[in-house]
Write a protein that holds these residues in place. Structure first.
Motif, short mmCIF file in Angstrom:
data_model
loop_
_atom_site.label_atom_id
_atom_site.label_comp_id
_atom_site.label_asym_id
_atom_site.label_seq_id
_atom_site.Cartn_x
_atom_site.Cartn_y
_atom_site.Cartn_z
N CYS A 75 -17.83 33.75 -92.36
CA CYS A 75 -17.10 32.32 -91.49
C CYS A 75 -17.16 32.33 -89.96
CB CYS A 75 -15.57 32.18 -92.00
SG CYS A 75 -15.24 31.66 -93.55
N LEU A 76 -16.70 33.76 -89.48
CA LEU A 76 -17.31 34.12 -88.27
C LEU A 76 -18.36 34.00 -87.74
CD1 LEU A 76 -14.61 37.06 -87.79
CD2 LEU A 76 -14.30 34.93 -87.30
N VAL A 77 -19.42 34.43 -88.38
CA VAL A 77 -20.70 34.38 -88.09
C VAL A 77 -21.11 32.86 -87.89
CG1 VAL A 77 -23.21 34.82 -88.83
CG2 VAL A 77 -21.41 36.64 -89.12
N VAL A 78 -20.85 32.13 -88.80
CA VAL A 78 -21.31 30.64 -88.78
C VAL A 78 -20.52 29.82 -88.13
CG1 VAL A 78 -22.72 31.18 -90.97
CG2 VAL A 78 -20.22 30.00 -91.15
N ARG A 79 -19.13 30.34 -87.65
CA ARG A 79 -18.27 29.61 -86.84
C ARG A 79 -17.71 28.51 -87.91
NH1 ARG A 79 -20.51 29.40 -80.67
NH2 ARG A 79 -20.77 31.72 -80.62
N ALA A 80 -17.21 28.86 -89.00
CA ALA A 80 -16.84 27.74 -89.72
C ALA A 80 -15.43 27.26 -89.44
CB ALA A 80 -16.77 28.45 -91.28
N GLN A 81 -15.18 25.83 -89.73
CA GLN A 81 -13.92 25.35 -89.30
C GLN A 81 -12.92 25.59 -90.34
OE1 GLN A 81 -14.23 21.08 -88.80
NE2 GLN A 81 -12.10 21.14 -88.09
N TRP A 82 -11.67 26.16 -89.91
CA TRP A 82 -10.78 26.63 -90.51
C TRP A 82 -9.81 25.22 -90.91
CZ3 TRP A 82 -10.06 31.30 -92.81
CH2 TRP A 82 -10.96 32.14 -92.35
N PRO A 83 -9.03 25.14 -91.89
CA PRO A 83 -8.20 24.07 -92.21
C PRO A 83 -7.11 24.07 -91.54
CG PRO A 83 -8.21 25.64 -94.15
CD PRO A 83 -9.06 26.37 -92.98
N SER A 84 -6.39 22.93 -91.74
CA SER A 84 -5.02 22.92 -91.13
C SER A 84 -3.99 23.67 -91.93
CB SER A 84 -4.58 21.25 -91.35
OG SER A 84 -4.36 20.98 -92.62
N ARG A 85 -2.77 23.84 -91.32
CA ARG A 85 -1.93 24.76 -91.89
C ARG A 85 -1.63 24.34 -93.34
NH1 ARG A 85 3.70 26.16 -88.68
NH2 ARG A 85 1.95 27.10 -87.17
N VAL A 86 -1.43 23.10 -93.55
CA VAL A 86 -0.90 22.77 -94.81
C VAL A 86 -2.05 23.00 -95.92
CG1 VAL A 86 -0.38 20.61 -96.21
CG2 VAL A 86 0.68 20.75 -93.91
N ARG A 87 -3.12 22.79 -95.56
CA ARG A 87 -4.43 22.75 -96.59
C ARG A 87 -4.69 24.50 -96.56
NH1 ARG A 87 -8.22 19.36 -98.16
NH2 ARG A 87 -7.27 17.76 -96.66
N ALA A 88 -4.40 25.17 -95.69
CA ALA A 88 -4.65 26.62 -95.67
C ALA A 88 -3.44 27.02 -96.78
CB ALA A 88 -4.17 27.28 -94.28
N LEU A 89 -2.44 26.74 -96.47
CA LEU A 89 -1.38 27.15 -97.60
C LEU A 89 -1.95 26.56 -98.94
CD1 LEU A 89 2.09 26.35 -95.53
CD2 LEU A 89 0.85 28.47 -96.21
N ARG A 90 -2.31 25.47 -99.10
CA ARG A 90 -2.63 25.04 -100.54
C ARG A 90 -3.98 25.93 -101.06
NH1 ARG A 90 -3.04 18.47 -99.43
NH2 ARG A 90 -0.50 18.17 -99.72
N ALA A 91 -4.94 26.34 -100.10
CA ALA A 91 -5.97 27.17 -100.53
C ALA A 91 -5.41 28.44 -100.98
CB ALA A 91 -6.99 27.41 -99.32
N VAL A 92 -4.32 29.19 -100.34
CA VAL A 92 -3.84 30.31 -100.82
C VAL A 92 -3.18 30.22 -102.19
CG1 VAL A 92 -1.93 32.06 -100.49
CG2 VAL A 92 -3.55 31.03 -98.56
N TYR A 93 -2.50 29.00 -102.27
CA TYR A 93 -1.78 28.72 -103.41
C TYR A 93 -2.85 28.51 -104.57
CZ TYR A 93 1.11 25.95 -106.76
OH TYR A 93 1.86 25.65 -107.93
N SER A 94 -3.76 27.81 -104.68
CA SER A 94 -4.78 27.87 -105.47
C SER A 94 -5.41 29.17 -106.02
CB SER A 94 -5.83 26.72 -105.08
OG SER A 94 -6.55 27.11 -104.18
#
Length: 299
Positions: A50-69
């Motif tokens: 992600c750092l190499v390709v400079r991927a876009q990180w999700p919002s806080r809500v979507r990030a928590l959903r990703a961790v939860y899933s």
């Protein structure tokens, strides 16, 4: 050939090797410890990408959903499956339980995410399960599997693990349909680690013997399975109906049997060959409309 056409075959090839890797890993490490190392390295590898390709990180809500899933899709699923097998659930029984996942996904999808199957696709899912039962019937009839009263708790954990990956798959489809899959995968492995690391610290001695086979199994688990196989699974869930992606699970036991024949010389039985033909037919019926649905986007 487009990725949409190649992805299912490559996914099956990569994902099926997980059973072979688990066999090697169990000889050199405790299950929760191995999975914790795998998830930590997988998260780090995806983070680096992600750092190499400079991927876009999700919002806080979507990030928590990703961790939860990730807690359900990776963490509890493999932790429960590996623990159940290590504590007395025969591989044949575990295979039948795993084969319930596509059926459970298809039954839950209309209620949770509004997906409905055509009659031919329902027939395909049913044929897939029947094919799995035929393929592994010799193992189910083995006297060693006749009495499972000693494995009541492991069987229950195995069933919960199957339900967990089903729920994680449906949650992924409903709540994580947009955003960069690489950042989502990174966060999902963080969620998986949140589960397996405490289990390792509480119930295990963190045994990992450092043998060459152990490191080989770990390397393939991270790059072949976690990055390759899971990356393709997330892609397939996003690109089409979730029941089609789940139906590919039916192809795992026959693929594993073929790999075991090549790698270890294990025999290919007649029920396995007949069951495989039925499974392939079922998966074809479930997935046959997928290509035509994606053609306009490819033009």
């Amino acid at each position: 050939m487009s990725l949409d056409r190649l992805a299912p075959a490559v996914f099956v090839l990569l994902w099926s090797t997980g059973w072979v890797v688990a066999k090697y890993a169990s000889l050199h490490s405790e299950p929760f410890t191995f999975l914790s190392i795998r998830y930590a390295l997988s998260a780090a590898a995806f983070l680096a990408l992600c750092l190499v390709v400079r991927a876009q990180w999700p919002s806080r809500v979507r990030a928590l959903r990703a961790v939860y899933s990730g807690f359900f899709l990776h963490g509890f699923y493999l932790a429960g499956l590996w623990w159940a097998i290590a504590n007395g659930v025969p591989a044949g029984i575990s295979g039948i339980i795993a084969a319930l996942q596509p059926l459970l996904t298809a039954m839950a999808a209309p209620f949770l995410i509004g997906e409905r199957l055509q009659p031919a696709q329902k027939l395909g899912l049913a044929l897939g399960f029947i094919g799995i039962a035929i393929a592994i019937s010799p193992k189910l009839l083995d006297p060693a599997t006749a009495d499972l009263t000693h494995a009541a708790l492991p069987l229950a954990i195995n069933l919960v693990a199957m339900a967990s990956v089903t729920y994680g798959t449906l949650y992924q489809k409903k709540h994580l349909q947009s955003g960069d899959l690489r950042t989502i995968a990174t966060l999902q492995y963080v969620g998986a680690l949140i589960l397996t690391l405490p289990l390792s610290l509480i119930f295990e001695r963190q045994h990992f013997d450092g043998a060459a086979q152990a490191y080989g199994a770990l390397a393939w688990s991270v790059f072949g399975l976690s990055m390759g196989g899971v990356g393709l699974l997330l892609y397939l869930i996003r690109r089409g109906p979730v029941s089609r992606a789940a139906s590919l699970i039916y192809l795992m036991p026959p693929a594993v049997a073929l790999e075991a024949f090549i790698a270890f010389g294990e025999p290919l039985t007649l029920p396995l060959i007949v069951g495989t033909v039925v499974v392939v037919t079922g998966v074809y019926l479930t997935n046959r409309k997928a290509f035509s649905e994606h053609r306009p986007a490819e033009a």
